[in-house]
Structures are given as C-alpha cells and as structure tokens.
Design an enzyme around this catalytic site. Structure first.
Site, PDB file in Angstrom:
ATOM      1  N   ASN A  10      18.265  39.750 -48.125  1.00 52.51           N
ATOM      2  CA  ASN A  10      19.520  40.039 -47.620  1.00 52.51           C
ATOM      3  C   ASN A  10      20.277  39.188 -48.630  1.00 52.51           C
ATOM      4  O   ASN A  10      20.505  37.950 -48.401  1.00 52.51           O
ATOM      5  CB  ASN A  10      19.760  39.691 -46.243  1.00 52.51           C
ATOM      6  CG  ASN A  10      20.996  39.851 -45.838  1.00 52.51           C
ATOM      7  OD1 ASN A  10      21.884  40.459 -46.584  1.00 52.51           O
ATOM      8  ND2 ASN A  10      21.423  39.731 -44.573  1.00 52.51           N
ATOM      9  N   LYS A  12      23.648  39.185 -48.895  1.00 52.93           N
ATOM     10  CA  LYS A  12      24.693  38.889 -48.265  1.00 52.93           C
ATOM     11  C   LYS A  12      25.706  39.197 -49.395  1.00 52.93           C
ATOM     12  O   LYS A  12      25.461  40.014 -50.404  1.00 52.93           O
ATOM     13  CB  LYS A  12      24.710  37.546 -47.582  1.00 52.93           C
ATOM     14  CG  LYS A  12      23.758  37.640 -46.826  1.00 52.93           C
ATOM     15  CD  LYS A  12      23.792  36.389 -45.798  1.00 52.93           C
ATOM     16  CE  LYS A  12      22.635  36.360 -44.611  1.00 52.93           C
ATOM     17  NZ  LYS A  12      22.612  35.177 -43.810  1.00 52.93           N
ATOM     18  N   HIS A  96      23.756  43.413 -38.503  1.00 48.42           N
ATOM     19  CA  HIS A  96      23.379  41.838 -38.638  1.00 48.42           C
ATOM     20  C   HIS A  96      24.319  41.133 -37.929  1.00 48.42           C
ATOM     21  O   HIS A  96      25.601  41.350 -37.677  1.00 48.42           O
ATOM     22  CB  HIS A  96      23.689  41.626 -39.915  1.00 48.42           C
ATOM     23  CG  HIS A  96      23.222  40.214 -40.491  1.00 48.42           C
ATOM     24  ND1 HIS A  96      23.898  39.022 -40.517  1.00 48.42           N
ATOM     25  CD2 HIS A  96      22.053  39.751 -41.110  1.00 48.42           C
ATOM     26  CE1 HIS A  96      23.180  38.206 -40.893  1.00 48.42           C
ATOM     27  NE2 HIS A  96      22.128  38.608 -41.120  1.00 48.42           N
ATOM     28  N   GLU A  98      26.254  38.830 -38.701  1.00 45.60           N
ATOM     29  CA  GLU A  98      27.408  38.732 -39.147  1.00 45.60           C
ATOM     30  C   GLU A  98      28.430  39.444 -39.096  1.00 45.60           C
ATOM     31  O   GLU A  98      29.661  39.488 -39.364  1.00 45.60           O
ATOM     32  CB  GLU A  98      27.026  38.009 -40.772  1.00 45.60           C
ATOM     33  CG  GLU A  98      26.365  36.523 -40.870  1.00 45.60           C
ATOM     34  CD  GLU A  98      25.708  36.461 -41.957  1.00 45.60           C
ATOM     35  OE1 GLU A  98      25.649  37.063 -43.107  1.00 45.60           O
ATOM     36  OE2 GLU A  98      24.812  35.027 -42.010  1.00 45.60           O
ATOM     37  N   GLU A 166      16.592  38.050 -35.427  1.00 47.14           N
ATOM     38  CA  GLU A 166      17.357  36.966 -36.321  1.00 47.14           C
ATOM     39  C   GLU A 166      18.113  36.046 -35.331  1.00 47.14           C
ATOM     40  O   GLU A 166      19.273  36.730 -34.839  1.00 47.14           O
ATOM     41  CB  GLU A 166      18.069  37.597 -37.347  1.00 47.14           C
ATOM     42  CG  GLU A 166      17.464  38.426 -38.167  1.00 47.14           C
ATOM     43  CD  GLU A 166      18.267  38.316 -39.519  1.00 47.14           C
ATOM     44  OE1 GLU A 166      17.716  37.812 -40.708  1.00 47.14           O
ATOM     45  OE2 GLU A 166      19.595  38.794 -39.360  1.00 47.14           O
ATOM     46  N   GLY A 172      20.568  30.465 -41.669  1.00 53.34           N
ATOM     47  CA  GLY A 172      21.238  29.510 -42.611  1.00 53.34           C
ATOM     48  C   GLY A 172      21.412  28.224 -42.228  1.00 53.34           C
ATOM     49  O   GLY A 172      22.201  27.287 -42.820  1.00 53.34           O
ATOM     50  N   SER A 211      16.583  31.404 -41.649  1.00 54.26           N
ATOM     51  CA  SER A 211      15.755  30.237 -42.251  1.00 54.26           C
ATOM     52  C   SER A 211      14.231  30.384 -42.658  1.00 54.26           C
ATOM     53  O   SER A 211      13.297  29.466 -42.570  1.00 54.26           O
ATOM     54  CB  SER A 211      15.709  29.024 -41.507  1.00 54.26           C
ATOM     55  OG  SER A 211      17.385  28.736 -41.457  1.00 54.26           O
TER      56      SER A 211
HETATM   57  P1  PGA Z   1      18.742  32.904 -43.752  1.00 54.53           P
HETATM   58  O1  PGA Z   1      19.377  34.278 -43.430  1.00 54.53           O
HETATM   59  O2  PGA Z   1      17.377  33.418 -44.410  1.00 54.53           O
HETATM   60  O3  PGA Z   1      19.465  32.636 -44.868  1.00 54.53           O
HETATM   61  O4  PGA Z   1      18.827  32.118 -42.759  1.00 54.53           O
HETATM   62  C1  PGA Z   1      18.820  35.336 -42.942  1.00 54.53           C
HETATM   63  C2  PGA Z   1      19.756  36.678 -42.528  1.00 54.53           C
HETATM   64  O5  PGA Z   1      20.862  36.347 -42.161  1.00 54.53           O
HETATM   65  O6  PGA Z   1      19.152  37.710 -42.735  1.00 54.53           O
END
Ligand code: PGA
Length: 249
Positions: A10, A12, A96, A98, A166, A172, A211
């Site tokens: 992803n 983003k 997601h 976010e 997640e 992150g 992560s």
């Molecule tokens: P990350 O994000 O691997 O940077 O923690 C995962 C995600 O939001 O899909």
C-alpha cells in the site's frame, strides 16, 4: 482449502512516475524466483495506469486504495471502481483505518464500496483493526469481529476477496502485536468469515498489516491463519518489499 497467500503493498500518498522502477524491480525478482504468494502493489491513483502498463505480462497485480460507491456522477475528486478497473487495477483496498478515521468512513459505507468493487470486477481487500484504547480496554476481538460482520456484504458469497487485520496502533509506528495476539484475532476473523460466507469465507486470505518489515515478516507470515501481509512503508522500496515476499518461503 488453504487460501493462496497474498503480499500487497500500500503506497498510500507516496510515489511519482520515477517510483515505477521499484515496481519493475519487484516484477523482475518474481520473474527470477517466483513466489507462492500473489503479489500486488496499490499505488496512488495517479500511477495506476502507468504501473499497470509497466507490469504488463508480470504476475504483479495492481490495486487501488479506495473507491467511491457510485459508478459515476458529480463527485469531484472521487474515483469509481469502474475507473480503477479501466485504468488497469484488479484489486482495491477498502475501509483502511486512514479512510475510516480521516474521512469518516463507516462500516455501512465500506459495505457499499465493497459492493461497487464487486460490480466492477475488482477484488476487495477489506481492512479492519482496533485502536490502542480499544485494545487496552480488552475490546480488540469484539471491535474487529464487529467490523468484519458489518463491513462485509452478503454479496461476497462466492467471490474472491481478502480481509486485512491492521491494528491502528501498529500502522507506521514500528510496533506490532505479539504473534499470539495476531493469531487470536485472525482466528476470530476466520470464525466470522466461515459462519457468514461458508466456503468463500474459508477461501479468503486474512492478511496482517501494521509495521511489517523484512526483520519481522517471516515470524508473522508463518503464524496460524496469517494468509499474507498488507505492507505500507516497507513496500515503497523493492529492497525492503522483496525480502518480505521471500520471507514466505
Ligand atoms: P505500515 O502500513 O506497513 O507502514 O505500518 C500498513 C498499512 O497501513 O497498510
């Protein structure tokens, strides 16, 4: 039947045309050594067409990161599932955290988006996950299974899809749940999927996200009921993403 694992990146809101070299490097690595996993990259919408072109003939799939529930119309700035498909996507990440937190997306809206994705012929990757407060209060399982119940439409019966667990606090942050915590949540998700969707619920891979990096990928990917990973930061560079794919063995 055990689901075929999936490793999805992803990107983003990261990546310019120059970043397509990373996508090509991933495709080249797969061409050399293959993988037991399906591999997908979900770049920003601006790159979907170019990435699909760059990866033509390779096994790497291209996906979107969101779509609008309607097929077309006066929705400035939004993108429909049909448009993603037309640009070369075969998958789409939906719900997601976010989007849920930053754009007020509810389970009800996620259901409508999943239905739109299916209508357009896109495979949805539906994201769920608890916040740190919810985990500390002992509600992780209840929150996540509730999201799975309420975000997945009946229309998924007979369709290919994936769920991504997640934990919001792991995204992150460099933090990850213990393997036991991941297995506990994935097992609970599998229970809901089987009860709601029978054989399609058994065939859907349950990805872990938050992560994931080369150093922790092997342990996470080999845990029970973990059917792959949704990778954010570590999917931007092929030097990080390729070892994660390889960690599957
Ligand atoms: P990350 O994000 O691997 O940077 O923690 C995962 C995600 O939001 O899909």
């Amino acid at each position: 039947m055990k689901p075929r694992p999936m490793i999805a990146g992803n990107w983003k809101m990261n990546g310019l045309a120059a970043s397509l070299v990373e996508a090509r490097a991933i495709a080249d690595a797969l061409a050399q050594a293959g993988s037991s996993a399906e591999v997908a990259l979900c770049p920003p919408a601006t790159l979907i067409g170019q990435m699909a072109e760059a990866l033509r003939g390779s096994p790497v799939l291209v996906g979107g990161q969101d779509c609008r529930a309607e097929a077309s119309g006066a929705f400035t700035g939004d993108i429909s599932a049909e448009q993603l498909k037309d640009a070369g996507a075969s998958l789409v990440i939906l719900g997601h955290s976010e989007r849920r937190a930053g754009h007020g997306e509810t389970d009800e809206l996620v259901v409508a988006k999943v239905e739109a994705a299916l209508r357009a012929g896109l495979r949805p990757i539906v994201c769920v996950g608890e916040t740190l407060e919810e985990r500390e209060a002992g509600w992780a399982i209840a929150v996540v299974t509730g999201q799975v119940e309420d975000s997945l439409p009946k229309a998924l019966d007979g369709k290919a899809f994936a769920v991504a667990y997640e934990p919001v606090w792991a995204i992150g942050s460099g933090l990850t749940p213990t393997t036991e915590q991941i297995v506990e949540v994935h097992t609970a998700i599998r229970g809901v999927l089987k009860r709601r969707l029978g054989a399609s619920g058994e065939a859907a891979p349950i990805l872990y996200g938050g992560s994931v990096k080369p150093s922790n990928a092997a342990e996470i990917l080999h845990a029970d009921e973990v059917g792959g990973a949704l990778v954010g930061g570590a999917s931007l560079k092929s030097a990080d993403f390729i070892p994660i794919i390889r960690a599957l063995g």
